[in-house]
Design a protein around this motif. Structure first.
Motif, PDB file in Angstrom:
ATOM      1  N   LYS A  81      47.516  -2.692  20.931  1.00 33.98           N
ATOM      2  CA  LYS A  81      47.604  -2.858  21.572  1.00 33.98           C
ATOM      3  C   LYS A  81      46.493  -1.893  22.683  1.00 33.98           C
ATOM      4  CE  LYS A  81      46.218  -6.681  24.370  1.00 33.98           C
ATOM      5  NZ  LYS A  81      45.671  -7.841  23.328  1.00 33.98           N
ATOM      6  N   ARG A  82      45.225  -2.178  23.097  1.00 35.41           N
ATOM      7  CA  ARG A  82      44.871  -1.402  23.547  1.00 35.41           C
ATOM      8  C   ARG A  82      44.335  -1.762  25.468  1.00 35.41           C
ATOM      9  NH1 ARG A  82      39.051  -1.403  23.727  1.00 35.41           N
ATOM     10  NH2 ARG A  82      39.537  -3.551  23.211  1.00 35.41           N
ATOM     11  N   ARG A  83      44.643  -1.067  26.211  1.00 27.66           N
ATOM     12  CA  ARG A  83      44.649  -1.300  27.607  1.00 27.66           C
ATOM     13  C   ARG A  83      44.067  -0.518  28.616  1.00 27.66           C
ATOM     14  NH1 ARG A  83      49.447  -2.768  26.423  1.00 27.66           N
ATOM     15  NH2 ARG A  83      50.777  -0.752  27.121  1.00 27.66           N
ATOM     16  N   GLU A  84      42.763  -1.102  28.626  1.00 28.64           N
ATOM     17  CA  GLU A  84      41.874  -0.011  29.691  1.00 28.64           C
ATOM     18  C   GLU A  84      41.351   0.015  30.666  1.00 28.64           C
ATOM     19  OE1 GLU A  84      38.246   1.293  26.785  1.00 28.64           O
ATOM     20  OE2 GLU A  84      37.771  -0.304  26.751  1.00 28.64           O
ATOM     21  N   HIS A  85      41.649   1.036  31.244  1.00 27.20           N
ATOM     22  CA  HIS A  85      41.564   1.467  32.951  1.00 27.20           C
ATOM     23  C   HIS A  85      40.290   2.227  32.890  1.00 27.20           C
ATOM     24  CE1 HIS A  85      45.511  -1.089  33.610  1.00 27.20           C
ATOM     25  NE2 HIS A  85      44.885  -0.509  32.903  1.00 27.20           N
ATOM     26  N   ALA A 121      43.513   5.090  30.305  1.00 22.32           N
ATOM     27  CA  ALA A 121      43.962   3.340  28.904  1.00 22.32           C
ATOM     28  C   ALA A 121      45.029   4.358  28.127  1.00 22.32           C
ATOM     29  CB  ALA A 121      43.135   3.784  27.279  1.00 22.32           C
ATOM     30  N   ASP A 150      49.481   1.756  22.133  1.00 19.81           N
ATOM     31  CA  ASP A 150      50.389   1.239  22.223  1.00 19.81           C
ATOM     32  C   ASP A 150      50.574   1.084  20.949  1.00 19.81           C
ATOM     33  OD1 ASP A 150      51.800  -0.058  24.528  1.00 19.81           O
ATOM     34  OD2 ASP A 150      51.819  -1.956  23.991  1.00 19.81           O
ATOM     35  N   GLN A 185      54.077   3.921  23.714  1.00 19.97           N
ATOM     36  CA  GLN A 185      52.909   4.043  25.045  1.00 19.97           C
ATOM     37  C   GLN A 185      52.382   4.821  24.686  1.00 19.97           C
ATOM     38  OE1 GLN A 185      52.269   1.355  28.352  1.00 19.97           O
ATOM     39  NE2 GLN A 185      52.558   3.614  29.662  1.00 19.97           N
ATOM     40  N   ARG A 205      40.169   0.132  18.704  1.00 18.55           N
ATOM     41  CA  ARG A 205      40.724  -1.113  18.399  1.00 18.55           C
ATOM     42  C   ARG A 205      41.942  -1.543  18.028  1.00 18.55           C
ATOM     43  NH1 ARG A 205      35.098  -3.861  20.357  1.00 18.55           N
ATOM     44  NH2 ARG A 205      34.325  -1.448  20.998  1.00 18.55           N
ATOM     45  N   SER A 206      42.085  -3.226  18.461  1.00 16.55           N
ATOM     46  CA  SER A 206      43.022  -3.569  17.139  1.00 16.55           C
ATOM     47  C   SER A 206      43.470  -4.010  16.095  1.00 16.55           C
ATOM     48  CB  SER A 206      43.245  -4.702  17.574  1.00 16.55           C
ATOM     49  OG  SER A 206      43.871  -5.157  18.698  1.00 16.55           O
ATOM     50  N   ASN A 236      58.615   0.510  31.007  1.00 17.57           N
ATOM     51  CA  ASN A 236      59.199  -0.805  30.643  1.00 17.57           C
ATOM     52  C   ASN A 236      60.328  -1.603  30.375  1.00 17.57           C
ATOM     53  OD1 ASN A 236      58.410  -3.454  28.834  1.00 17.57           O
ATOM     54  ND2 ASN A 236      56.439  -3.079  28.291  1.00 17.57           N
TER      55      ASN A 236
END
Length: 585
Positions: free
Chosen positions: A35-39, A44, A47, A56, A66-67, A86
């Motif tokens: 998983k990628r979570r960009e801010h 970023a 996972d 993480q 990317r995935s 978490n």
RNA sequence: GGUCUCGUGGUGAAGUUGGAGUUCACGCCGGCCUGUCAAGCCGGAGGUCGCGGGUUCGAGUCCCGUCGGGACCGCCA
């Protein structure tokens, strides 16, 4: 820590094994982007997943991952800031910071989520992309459980002095038993090898050969229709021992099964209890009883010995089960469905009665039963208000089988649901049923099974009542495997063949290569084989063995990933001397 | 060989009495976003409703056939 064993030139740690003890260490991990979570450009979260779990990684600049990209990340382990731990992640207390990311390989988006959500995806799609499916925690766990079982079984067998011997995969065809896969011979067009249904013949010859204790984790192949608990090819712990009786075999196999179970669950099962086949049929109506729940078959024949109720008069066996508290739930439709089910199995009918709140019986047939019969029925079945009672009157085996099936239909939990209830079922009948074509008895297990010594006098007079030294191992209603003490005397073998209607000429033709060795000094011996796929499935909490097999076939015998089976080239067929008939219209 | 059941964008589902390929969630692509975690916000692309035939003015929907998946029976000495 186990880390060092998995360290390679490319990584220092496994993702799932990074913890607070690694804080401030520089680590390198390799894996797939879960998983990628960009801010924005400056932060970023990635996972990263390998088979050990997810960690993480915090990226402080823009990076195009990317995935399912395969990446290598080097960074420093640090505790997560307050409030961002978490708890759902084994590594959730820490993260890898100051990351340097190297993309080892980009990837197309996966066809389904590589996590627990894929449990709901059509199994055909999972099988088509099995290499992605296996990235998931569930499949990783299942395959590793399988490896643990294999390992524990091997150790247990080795510790008991068993010797692993590999037997051939190209064997002669033996038309008895399961349908075989045939392999054409190129050198001898028109002749075929068979793939082994089991190493049965070879392992017995290894006893003649003085190996004394043989085992093998053997691949077996049967060309019969597939099911949740059946594949064309499956693995068995196959074993055979010399100079033993039944107790010796059961003890040795129990050791392996218990070791396997303990290796997965961490709990050592109690000694495995035993029940005779006769008792299993009497109490549970099946030869693979599920001991996890009650609702046992109750003997009622004596109660109705002089009954006026025509459906019961003269019946060889009358039995009933008490379905606790289900009277209200079973309306006319459901009761009709149960009756249909019983009739389809061959029963003449099914009698149902409901116990009313005042303790009286309600049923269309209650008027045919005397007050005394009703009272005894209630007391024998220990029936209480709200219960549903089901009764079958028929030949003994029919009564048992029908009620046993209804018992399973109405009460049986999913196979993997605890507790684990192992049971040895012993003293199977030597013969089961009669061959429709020849009119001869059919072997219950196989024709090399030792008859029970107490029943030898009945051999010619009442063959169907002869018991054998054959036994099954059952877990939660699934047959794990079976075995027997074998015949080692040619005279006894002839007697059995005669009872089966197999002439000496036929026996020599079909089993000659197997029978001749026994004239050269065969030791008394016996053995067993149990299905590893089934055991692993149950221990892994699955109710389908496909879930514990890396690359299984579908119910129609196909592999959606490789498209096997495929058509053969004409050139190949020519070489084998084979011509394919046009499809039937 | 038989009984039952399912098949709708990449995935999972909804789709009423037969009325326009309609809807929802996830994913994907683009944009925004400095503490998220099965992120959030905005925009976009993507479907021969398994396939073939029939009924009908009109079929994802009803009927027949067929293919594929699954559960079970037969079968699995």
């Amino acid at each position: 820590m186990t880390i060092s064993k998995r360290q390679t030139s490319m990584r220092t740690h496994m993702c799932g094994e990074i913890g607070t003890s690694d804080v401030s260490q520089t680590v390198t991990v390799c894996g797939w982007v879960a998983k990628r979570r960009e801010h924005g450009d400056k932060l970023a979260f990635v996972d990263l997943r390998d088979h050990s779990g997810i960690v993480q990684c915090v990226i402080d600049n823009a990076v195009d991952v990317r995935s399912e990209y395969v990446v290598k990340i080097t960074g420093v382990v640090r505790p997560r800031p307050d409030g961002t731990v978490n708890a759902n992640l084994s590594t959730g207390a820490v993260e890898i910071g100051e990351c340097v990311v190297e993309v080892l390989r980009s990837a197309e988006p996966p066809p389904f989520p590589v996590d627990a959500r894929a449990d709901d995806v059509d199994e055909n799609v999972r099988l088509q992309y099995r290499y992605i499916d296996i990235r998931r925690e569930r499949m990783q766990k299942n395959l590793r459980t399988r490896a643990k079982v294999n390992s524990a079984v091997r150790t247990a067998m080795e510790n008991q002095g068993f010797v692993e011997v590999e037997t051939p995969m190209l064997v002669p065809s033996t038309p008895e038993g399961a349908r075989e896969f045939l392999v054409p011979s190129r050198k001898e067009p028109g002749s075929f090898y068979a793939l082994p249904q089991s190493p049965q013949l070879f392992k017995q010859l290894l006893m003649v050969a003085g190996i004394d204790r043989y085992y093998q984790i053997a691949r077996c192949l049967r060309d019969e229709d597939l099911r949740a608990d059946r594949q064309y090819e499956f693995m068995q712990l196959d074993a055979e021992m010399s100079f033993v009786n039944q107790d010796d075999v059961l003890a040795a196999i129990s050791e392996a099964v218990i070791a396997a179970a303990e290796s997965v669950t961490g709990v050592k099962p109690d000694p495995i209890q035993r029940i005779t086949w006769r008792e299993a049929m009497e109490r549970f109506g099946v030869d693979k009883p599920d001991l996890r729940f009650g609702m046992e078959l109750t003997e009622l024949t004596a109660i109705f010995s002089s009954t006026e109720f025509k459906a019961f008069t003269g019946a060889e066996s009358i039995k009933g089960i008490r379905v606790e508290g289900k009277a209200e739930e079973f309306g006319r439709n459901k009761l009709d469905a149960l009756t249909d089910r019983a009739k389809k199995m061959g029963a003449k009918g099914l009698v149902w009665l409901k116990v009313a709140a005042d303790g009286t019986l309600e049923s269309p047939v209650v008027k045919f039963l005397s007050a005394d019969e009703q009272a005894k029925l209630i007391s024998t079945l220990q029936a209480a208000p709200g219960d549903l009672l089901l009764i079958v009157a028929d030949e003994w085996s029919m009564t048992c089988e029908v009620l046993g099936t209804l018992r399973n239909d109405l009460g049986r939990p999913p196979v993997h649901q605890g507790p684990y209830r192992y049971v040895w079922v012993t003293e199977f009948p030597l013969f089961v049923g009669v061959d429709k074509e020849t009119g001869q008895p059919k072997p219950g297990h196989h024709p090399f099974c030792q008859p029970h010594p107490e029943d030898l006098d009945k051999f010619e007079t009442d063959p169907m009542s002869v018991r054998s030294l054959a036994y099954d191992l059952v877990l939660n209603g699934w047959e794990l495997g079976s075995g027997s003490i074998r015949i080692h005397e040619p005279e006894m073998q002839r007697r059995v063949f005669t009872a089966l209607g197999i002439s000496e000429e036929e026996a020599n033709r079909k089993f000659g290569f197997f029978l001749k060795p026994f004239t050269y000094g065969a030791p008394p011996h016996g053995g067993f084989a149990f299905g590893l796929d089934r055991l692993v499935a149950i221990l892994a909490g699955e109710e389908n063995i496909r879930e514990v097999i890396a690359f299984p076939k579908t119910q129609s015998g196909q592999d959606p990933m490789t498209n096997a089976p495929t058509r053969a080239e004409n050139k190949q067929l020519d070489e084998l001397g084979i011509r394919v008939l046009p499809p039937k219209v």
